[in-house]
Design a protein around this motif. Structure first.
Motif: not given
Length: 288
Positions: A28, A36-38, A100, A105, A209-210
């Motif tokens: 990532l 995209y996540y945090v 994942g 992503d 985060c998301t």
């Protein structure tokens, strides 16, 4: 006591999982996809995690392969003895790891917004005072100062860095901003209703985060006709208008132009501790 061979097998499984997470986070980071996540502040720390995770994996692997049986530790916990129980236990970690790697992503969009419900208001129900941009509580003072700066602009540009704060100020002083011109970008959100689609230009506000991402949207005038599919990134320029939607007074935009734009590198927005200072920095106009 657990059998040493069983402990070694579990050590190897745990080492493989730790190594897998280390590789995934490194992937990532390399693909510049952590955002995209945090949130960015958290992403800086998470990007460092592959190193300690890999070291822990190496330590467990070495103990499993070369450690003396007398030194192996089960921490006085009974390990799963059956294959089914072991699969269920480690599957809880393996499944999200595999997802994942397999799933693309990408940013959250209409599907996630529909599940969470798009918020069309940005502040508490408490209204501002009748005086122009006066604050009725300490909570409103920053919004009032930002509103004064926004009001001086011929066209209010909604910067992603202070997205929620900008619309918070506009939402608090709806009457004062009636008819003001605004420019904002986000993804097109469509919600089907009995009277046709409700359209909004939306962004996800991420605190950590998301998982805690909150979808915020600005409704477009009900008469807006647009053939673009949901999740298309657009830039909307138009005039602000207060209207009633589902029994609440909300801010809408009467669009003058709707232009498709590329999705930004960082599609989410984040809260800002000092939106007034951020506005001054973004516009280079501290004296406004």
């Amino acid at each position: 006591m657990n059998d040493p061979r069983s402990i070694r097998a579990h050590y190897l499984l745990r080492a493989a999982l730790l190594l897998g997470f280390a590789l995934y986070i490194a992937h990532l980071s390399q693909q510049d996809a952590l955002h995209y996540y945090v949130a960015p502040k958290l992403a800086r720390w998470i990007s460092l995690c592959p190193v300690p995770l890999a070291l822990m994996a190496a330590s467990l692997g070495l103990q499993a392969l070369f450690g003396k049986s007398s030194t192996l530790c089960d921490c006085e916990h009974q390990l799963p003895r059956s294959v089914l129980r072991s699969t269920a236990l480690y599957g809880l970690f393996l499944l999200p790891l595999l997802l994942g790697f397999v799933l693309p992503d990408r940013a959250l969009g209409t599907a996630a917004a529909a599940r969470k419900g798009v918020s069309l208001t940005y502040i508490s129900p408490e209204e501002g005072r009748e005086e122009r941009f006066a604050a009725s509580s300490p909570y409103q003072e920053e919004f009032a100062k930002l509103a004064e700066k926004l009001d001086k602009q011929p066209v209010i540009t909604v910067h992603p860095e202070i997205f929620s704060e900008t619309f918070g100020a506009i939402d608090l002083y709806k009457k004062q901003f009636e008819g003001k011109e605004v420019s904002v970008s986000g993804f097109l959100y469509r919600e089907q209703g009995a009277n046709g689609d409700s359209l909004a230009v939306s962004r996800f506000l991420v605190q950590c985060c998301t998982a805690d991402a909150t979808p915020f949207g600005i409704l477009l005038d009900p008469g807006t006709q647009i053939s673009l599919p949901a999740d298309t990134w657009i830039e909307v320029r138009g005039k602000l208008h207060t209207a009633e939607f589902q029994g609440k007074a909300v801010v809408q935009i009467i669009p003058e132009t709707i232009t498709p734009v590329p999705q930004p590198v960082t599609p989410y927005v984040y809260s800002n501790a000092d939106s007034v200072a951020a506005w001054d920095q973004l516009t280079d106009s501290p004296d406004e």
